[in-house]
Scaffold this active site. Structure first.
Site, PDB file in Angstrom:
ATOM      1  N   SER A 145       0.836  -1.202   0.000  1.00  0.00           N
ATOM      2  CA  SER A 145       0.000   0.000   0.000  1.00  0.00           C
ATOM      3  C   SER A 145       0.877   1.261   0.000  1.00  0.00           C
ATOM      4  CB  SER A 145      -0.955  -0.050   1.198  1.00  0.00           C
ATOM      5  OG  SER A 145      -1.979   0.901   1.075  1.00  0.00           O
ATOM      6  N   ASP A 169     -10.110  -5.705  -3.283  1.00  0.00           N
ATOM      7  CA  ASP A 169      -9.553  -4.624  -2.466  1.00  0.00           C
ATOM      8  C   ASP A 169     -10.486  -3.415  -2.524  1.00  0.00           C
ATOM      9  OD1 ASP A 169      -7.981  -2.432  -1.507  1.00  0.00           O
ATOM     10  OD2 ASP A 169      -6.145  -3.517  -2.027  1.00  0.00           O
ATOM     11  N   HIS A 218      -7.254  -6.130   0.852  1.00  0.00           N
ATOM     12  CA  HIS A 218      -6.096  -5.282   1.155  1.00  0.00           C
ATOM     13  C   HIS A 218      -5.364  -5.732   2.417  1.00  0.00           C
ATOM     14  CE1 HIS A 218      -4.038  -1.536   0.125  1.00  0.00           C
ATOM     15  NE2 HIS A 218      -4.015  -1.186   1.407  1.00  0.00           N
TER      16      HIS A 218
END
Length: 280
Positions: A148, A224, A257
């Site tokens: 991320s 995600d 995620h």
């Protein structure tokens, strides 16, 4: 440097250290996994892992399950914190989770009050490797990876510092921070309102003028929740195509995620790095 925790793990040692950072002007913590091959006189390659928003140096070491594979391959893993911390470190006045503490974005801040401490890029690419290479049985063969915000950091660190790393990978990276909400907020706060300065911290911009061709692996989960608003993997794929830069982007159905996603594919990423780091 102070050892603050140590656990036996897959025949190696998962350690946690504290040291005084001159670059960040505060105490910092970082994790180091030393595989069984880290004997006196050894010089092992290193994978640096950059974590995402809200994380510390412990999220990856406790949740990713990377130590088993790193032990088998003989890779050292270094996992730093995601921002400066401490009593005198500025934090977001609104206590936001996506800016300030836990959200250094791996840039060198230029704006007050952040510039005095938030020099995370220089910490990752200069100070921390110098410390690691002086204190541990490692070589100068380095790779970098992250998730991320940390995936953004890994890509940017690699593109901005040719010759420093031999491979790079990322899980669900923020590929185009200059044009998504998380990135716009962070880059405005740390660098100011001039969007032209943001391009120096945007992987989609940097890949177009990269001077080397590192092996890049990116995994992105299709379940995600941040996929369409913050991550934009199609943009780095298109930028790589236009730059004739070989990039492997894998879109993984049903993965989100979380660290369940990272744990599912971390073995692939470590093998991706090992193919380069362990070759003669």
């Amino acid at each position: 440097m102070e050892l603050i925790a140590s656990q036996r793990c897959f025949g190696g040692q998962q350690n946690r250290y504290r040291h005084r950072s001159k670059v960040l002007d505060c105490d910092m913590t970082f994790g180091v996994f030393l595989p069984p091959q880290a004997e006196p006189g050894a010089r092992l390659p290193v994978v640096y892992w950059l974590s995402g928003l809200t994380c510390t140096d412990e999220n990856f070491t406790q949740k990713a399950g990377a130590q088993r594979v790193a032990a088998a391959l003989g890779l050292v893993i270094v996992a730093p914190d995601t921002s400066p911390r401490g009593e005198n470190i500025p934090a977001d006045p609104d206590n936001a989770w996506d800016f300030g503490l836990g959200a250094g974005f791996y840039v060198n801040a230029t704006q007050t009050p952040w510039a005095a401490h938030y020099q995370m890029h220089d910490y990752i690419v200069k100070e921390l490797p110098a410390l690691v290479e002086s204190e541990f049985p490692v070589s100068q063969r380095r790779a970098i990876s992250g998730h991320s915000m940390g995936g953004h950091g890994a890509l940017v660190c690699a593109f901005r510092n040719p010759g420093l790393y031999e491979s790079v990978s990322a899980f669900a990276p923020i590929t185009n921070p200059a044009k998504v909400p998380w990135g716009i907020k962070a880059l405005t706060g740390y660098l100011g309102d001039d969007a032209a300065t943001w391009r120096e911290w945007d992987a989609c911009e940097l890949i177009s003028r990269a001077t080397e061709r590192l092996p890049i692996l990116i995994d992105q989960g299709l379940a995600d929740s941040f996929l369409d608003t913050q991550l934009k993997p199609e943009r780095i794929a298109e930028a790589a195509r236009q730059a004739d830069y070989p990039l492997t982007l894998r879109l993984q159905p049903d993965y989100d995620h979380s660290y369940y996603f990272i744990a599912s594919f971390i073995e692939d990423h470590l093998h991706h790095h090992a193919r380069v780091l362990l070759r003669d």
